[in-house]
Design an enzyme around this catalytic site. Structure first.
Site, PDB file in Angstrom:
ATOM      1  NE  ARG A   1      -4.280  -1.648   1.652  1.00  0.00           N
ATOM      2  CZ  ARG A   1      -5.377  -1.673   2.386  1.00  0.00           C
ATOM      3  NH1 ARG A   1      -5.529  -0.803   3.354  1.00  0.00           N
ATOM      4  NH2 ARG A   1      -6.316  -2.558   2.154  1.00  0.00           N
TER       5      ARG A   1
ATOM      6  CG  ASP B   1     -13.915   6.724   8.304  1.00  0.00           C
ATOM      7  OD1 ASP B   1     -14.622   5.710   8.395  1.00  0.00           O
ATOM      8  OD2 ASP B   1     -12.676   6.675   8.115  1.00  0.00           O
TER       9      ASP B   1
HETATM   10  C1  LIG Z   1     -14.394  -1.698   7.994  1.00  0.00           C
HETATM   11  S1  LIG Z   1     -14.906  -0.039   7.978  1.00  0.00           S
HETATM   12  C2  LIG Z   1     -16.497  -0.193   8.771  1.00  0.00           C
HETATM   13  C3  LIG Z   1     -17.536   0.688   8.128  1.00  0.00           C
HETATM   14  C4  LIG Z   1     -18.948   0.591   8.722  1.00  0.00           C
HETATM   15  N1  LIG Z   1     -18.961   0.988  10.105  1.00  0.00           N
HETATM   16  C5  LIG Z   1     -19.513  -0.799   8.570  1.00  0.00           C
HETATM   17  O1  LIG Z   1     -19.619  -1.537   9.551  1.00  0.00           O
HETATM   18  O2  LIG Z   1     -19.841  -1.169   7.439  1.00  0.00           O
HETATM   19  C6  LIG Z   1     -13.900   0.678   9.295  1.00  0.00           C
HETATM   20  C7  LIG Z   1     -13.810   2.195   9.225  1.00  0.00           C
HETATM   21  O3  LIG Z   1     -13.242   2.673  10.442  1.00  0.00           O
HETATM   22  C8  LIG Z   1     -12.409   3.778  10.141  1.00  0.00           C
HETATM   23  N2  LIG Z   1     -11.440   3.966  11.242  1.00  0.00           N
HETATM   24  C9  LIG Z   1     -10.398   3.174  11.590  1.00  0.00           C
HETATM   25  N3  LIG Z   1      -9.723   3.708  12.614  1.00  0.00           N
HETATM   26  C10 LIG Z   1     -10.350   4.873  12.923  1.00  0.00           C
HETATM   27  C11 LIG Z   1     -10.113   5.892  13.898  1.00  0.00           C
HETATM   28  N4  LIG Z   1      -9.099   5.827  14.762  1.00  0.00           N
HETATM   29  N5  LIG Z   1     -10.965   6.952  13.928  1.00  0.00           N
HETATM   30  C12 LIG Z   1     -12.002   7.030  13.065  1.00  0.00           C
HETATM   31  N6  LIG Z   1     -12.273   6.109  12.122  1.00  0.00           N
HETATM   32  C13 LIG Z   1     -11.451   5.034  12.059  1.00  0.00           C
HETATM   33  C14 LIG Z   1     -11.758   3.380   8.821  1.00  0.00           C
HETATM   34  O4  LIG Z   1     -11.263   4.502   8.117  1.00  0.00           O
HETATM   35  C15 LIG Z   1     -12.914   2.676   8.098  1.00  0.00           C
HETATM   36  O5  LIG Z   1     -13.602   3.523   7.242  1.00  0.00           O
END
Ligand SMILES: C[S@@+](CC[C@H](N)C(=O)[O-])C[C@H]1O[C@@H](n2cnc3c(N)ncnc32)[C@H](O)[C@@H]1O
Length: 303
Positions: free
Chosen positions: A50, A161
């Site tokens: 990445r 996010d």
């Molecule tokens: C797998 S996705 C889940 C999306 C949605 N909640 C769902 O269940 O379909 C995880 C998301 O968490 C966000 N994320 C990860 N670490 C984070 C942080 N420290 N603060 C805010 N968002 C975060 C990522 O950018 C990503 O978009």
């Protein structure tokens, strides 16, 4: 477990050995300290693939040079680019549908009864880790379809996010048709409008009535929150899976403070609060509820 980082085929010219253990450790530390995301040893190849793309784009030839750029950046922008590259954003409309059925059958009717009685027709939901927007838009559709007379209510969904890349897609509210395969056509037709992208059809745009209910904002869950709440429900699904236990515990206890009395916390079905210490009451799989001195149950109102 479904939420592992997908390993992409490596198209870059950098060799795996170019990411030294020492540099990998530094990246890991920065990512953990900033976002609470833990990358184990097995993620080294993923990180290399990445970040290799970023290096190529910038004409950098070593990961050490990229680390130096991150470390010397005072604006905070470089960290965001790094986190954009490592975060996993898998999501879909009405993902884990059990939660939406529970909202529709139990949470919203009870909330409507209590709020209609008090005359405060207000609902606040926080979707923490909203990725490309399918989750908050699914919540908005559920509210629209379930709350009678919703036009007269003050309803707001805050969707946050850490990744600015996913937030841009979310704000755009434009999705390819295959994202709607499992959504019943009447629901699609009510809340999404067919659209073209670069002259090609097969896309749908979120209708204004749904879009205006959702506010997207950039927020690191481990930083200070620029709002007080309280929220009637917090959805933090498939996000904490990337955090270690102490980080999850801190976050879940913070969420408790941002919920209204009787407010709900929804987590992903592959996540659990079993091994952490928290004040929530278990309701059903992946659903927890705040219980406090002023909880409705104590006042004799049971949802
Ligand atoms: C797998 S996705 C889940 C999306 C949605 N909640 C769902 O269940 O379909 C995880 C998301 O968490 C966000 N994320 C990860 N670490 C984070 C942080 N420290 N603060 C805010 N968002 C975060 C990522 O950018 C990503 O978009």
């Amino acid at each position: 477990m479904t939420h592992v980082f997908p390993i992409e085929p490596s198209k870059d010219v950098l060799h795996p050995r170019d990411l030294t253990d020492a540099d990998f450790e530094k990246f890991r530390r920065i990512i953990y300290d900033t976002a609470g995301i833990t990358l184990n040893e097995g993620k080294k190849e993923l990180l290399r693939a990445r970040l290799g793309k970023i290096l190529r784009k910038r004409g950098l030839t070593s990961f050490t040079d990229y680390l130096a750029e991150i470390e010397s950046d005072k604006s905070g922008e470089e960290i965001i680019v790094l986190l954009d590259a490592v975060s996993t954003n898998v999501t879909s409309f009405f993902r884990e549908p059990d939660h939406f059925h529970f909202l529709e059958s139990t949470v919203l009717p009870a909330l409507a009864a209590v709020r209609n009685q008090s005359g405060t027709r207000k609902v606040r939901i926080w979707c923490a880790g909203c990725s490309t927007g399918e989750e908050p838009y699914s919540l908005a559709v559920t509210l629209r379809e379930t709350l009678p007379g919703i036009e007269g209510w003050d309803v707001k969904i805050l969707a946050t996010d850490i990744s600015t890349r996913v937030l841009q897609i979310a704000r755009n509210g434009l999705y390819p048709g295959d994202k709607f395969k499992t959504m019943p056509s009447p629901v699609v037709n009510r809340w999404f409008v067919p659209a073209e992208v670069r002259g090609e059809g097969g896309y749908y745009r979120v209708q204004h009535a749904i879009r205006k209910m959702v506010t997207f904002a950039h927020l690191n869950l481990h930083a200070d929150y620029p709002f007080k709440g309280p929220f009637d429900a917090i959805f933090c699904r498939n996000v904490m899976i990337f955090f270690d236990r102490p980080t999850q515990e801190t976050l879940v206890n913070r969420y408790h403070n941002y919920l209204s009395d009787d407010g709900y916390l929804f987590i992903g079905h592959s996540e659990s609060l079993n091994s952490i210490s928290h004040p929530f009451k278990y309701v059903r799989p992946a659903v927890y509820r705040k219980t406090g001195p002023a909880s409705a149950e104590r006042r004799g109102i049971v949802a």
